[in-house]
Scaffold this active site. Structure first.
Site, PDB file in Angstrom:
ATOM      1  N   LYS A  23       1.254  -1.375  -0.397  1.00 30.16           N
ATOM      2  CA  LYS A  23       0.304   0.033   0.135  1.00 30.16           C
ATOM      3  C   LYS A  23       0.918   1.381   0.045  1.00 30.16           C
ATOM      4  O   LYS A  23       2.036   1.248   0.403  1.00 30.16           O
ATOM      5  CB  LYS A  23      -1.018   0.436   1.270  1.00 30.16           C
ATOM      6  CG  LYS A  23      -2.411   0.535   0.661  1.00 30.16           C
ATOM      7  CD  LYS A  23      -3.217  -0.062   0.115  1.00 30.16           C
ATOM      8  CE  LYS A  23      -4.322   0.964  -0.101  1.00 30.16           C
ATOM      9  NZ  LYS A  23      -5.766  -0.027  -0.366  1.00 30.16           N
TER      10      LYS A  23
HETATM   11  N1  GLU Z   1      -7.114   0.294  -2.987  1.00 32.25           N
HETATM   12  C1  GLU Z   1      -7.888  -1.332  -3.624  1.00 32.25           C
HETATM   13  C2  GLU Z   1      -7.565  -2.092  -2.439  1.00 32.25           C
HETATM   14  O1  GLU Z   1      -7.728  -1.503  -1.141  1.00 32.25           O
HETATM   15  C3  GLU Z   1      -7.510  -2.322  -5.059  1.00 32.25           C
HETATM   16  C4  GLU Z   1      -6.011  -1.982  -4.859  1.00 32.25           C
HETATM   17  C5  GLU Z   1      -5.512  -2.845  -6.274  1.00 32.25           C
HETATM   18  O2  GLU Z   1      -6.481  -2.609  -6.822  1.00 32.25           O
HETATM   19  O3  GLU Z   1      -4.479  -2.815  -6.411  1.00 32.25           O
HETATM   20  O4  GLU Z   1      -8.475  -3.077  -2.905  1.00 32.25           O
END
Ligand code: GLU
Length: 427
Positions: free
Chosen positions: A117
């Site tokens: 993240k």
């Molecule tokens: N931000 C989204 C999540 O928390 C998508 C992450 C992604 O597609 O890599 O799942």
């Protein structure tokens, strides 16, 4: 009723931040699973934490320096995957929690990805488009050794969108002297995005909701649903459930919300937000606060806004039979036991909102192939993978006599630790 509520879960209190809140669930699941101590220590800590300074020449001529983060929780199942959020209160602890949630989310969804993240501490509402672009490009340049289609693949999250992903893709590609579409997902369709990606998280929430309704005999037609948050996840979940005949009795965004026992016209609400950016100034029912929405009389509650909304205080007042976590971490660990003892079924975030990363995986696959699928193929495959993930977690809950949340962690820990054992420790 099934026995998935009967487990005497330990009741923890007083977690200080999202990472500790995540760890409480991880600890409980690791204990039930009897995870080897060494593997426990391995999986507890992220493998890499990067903090960068991002200087931006602002429109008024001032130089401002922002802080940016990327945390790689692990890359056991494959390259790490996870979004980037822009928010004034984002910090490394929050990003660490979100990165590990991505590990469990990808494992449950059967994706060949580890978890990561990122974030930038900034108030995107106060930035011009030009400043946002400079901020994004410099962050990407600072992360050049971290990102890569085979290493770490970012995506949208809170306050980041297709345009931000396009800038990331372009900046990375400029440095590599070739177009590398697969370095990021959630891009506009015309530059290597996937059809269906924009709606994918909300669609996944709808699929998970219907799967749960099937288990606890709720008839979707006419069921009352309250949705907290009317961004990409909340509005799409509301729209798709509305199309299935559900009655959406409450909606909200950062400005507050509305309650209407006869049901809200969701397409009209979406049109309103398209024109005015927020629900403020509309008239979709009796005005309510975001806190009141959580306690509304309804069958299904979908918290799709932000973390830490459901706590030890309000959990006892929730009237819904089913909670489907559209947001990441909307329920504090301290509320888990209260919800369990009240037999409220909770579809945990790492299962309920995995539609986004599942279609991100499809986007990454399509970019690598250079061959793009029709939207109905994307939605069909999403439906299948979400349903399989739901069933896997549901049967794990039956097997361990646990809540769905702990079952989701147990299922993920089982998969990740098995792969870790097979790969072994290098060194
Ligand atoms: N931000 C989204 C999540 O928390 C998508 C992450 C992604 O597609 O890599 O799942």
């Amino acid at each position: 009723m099934s026995n998935i509520y009967k487990e005497p879960a330990p009741y923890h209190k007083g977690e200080a931040n999202p990472f500790e809140s995540m760890l409480i669930r991880f600890d409980q699941a690791a204990q039930i699973y009897n995870l080897d101590k060494g593997l426990y220590n391995y999986l507890k800590h992220p493998v890499k934490q990067v903090i960068v300074s991002i200087p931006v020449q602002m429109d008024n001529g001032n130089l401002e320096v922002f802080e940016g983060y990327r945390v790689i929780h692990d890359n056991i199942l494959g390259p790490s995957k996870g979004g980037i959020r822009y928010a004034p209160d984002v910090d490394i602890e929050e990003v660490k929690a979100l990165a590990s949630w991505m590990t469990w989310k990808c494992a449950i969804a059967n994706l060949p990805f580890g978890g990561a993240k990122g974030g930038i501490k900034c108030d995107p509402k106060k930035l011009s488009v030009g400043e946002l672009e400079k901020l994004t490009r410099r962050y990407t340049a600072n992360m050049l050794e971290i990102f890569g289609p085979d290493i770490d693949i970012p995506a949208p999250d809170m306050n980041t969108d297709e345009q931000v992903m396009a800038w990331i893709m372009d900046t990375y590609s400029m440095h590599k002297r070739k177009t590398v579409t697969g370095v990021v997902t959630g891009k506009p369709v015309i530059i290597g995005g996937s059809r269906g990606r924009r709606e994918a998280t909300g669609r996944g929430v709808m699929i998970a909701t219907l799967a749960a309704c099937g288990k606890i005999n709720i008839e979707p037609a006419g069921m009352e649903v309250a949705v907290q948050g009317f961004g990409n996840v909340g509005s799409v979940s509301a729209k798709l459930l509305f199309e299935k005949g559900a009655k959406i009795v409450a909606i909200s965004d950062v400005t507050g919300g509305f309650y209407n026992k006869d049901g809200i016209d969701i397409p009209a609400a979406i049109e309103f937000v398209k024109a005015h950016k927020t629900l403020e100034g509309s008239d979709f029912g009796t005005p309510i606060t975001n806190e009141e929405l959580l306690e509304i009389d309804c069958k299904v509650l979908i918290p799709a806004a932000k973390e830490d909304q459901i706590n030890a205080d309000n959990a006892s007042r929730i009237k819904a039979t089913l909670i489907v976590e559209g947001a990441n971490g909307p329920t504090k660990a301290e509320a888990d036991e209260i919800l369990r003892s009240r037999e409220i079924m909770v579809i945990p975030d790492i299962l309920a909102n995995s539609g986004g990363v599942i279609v991100s995986y499809f986007e990454w696959v399509q970019d690598r192939l250079g061959y793009f699928w029709e939207e109905e193929d994307v939605n069909g495959r999403l439906n299948r993978m979400m349903t399989e993930a739901f069933d896997a977690v549901y049967f794990t809950a039956l097997k361990y006599n646990s809540t769905l949340r702990l079952a989701a962690y147990i299922y993920a820990i089982d998969k990740v630790s098995q792969v870790l054992k097979l790969r072994g420790i290098y060194g």
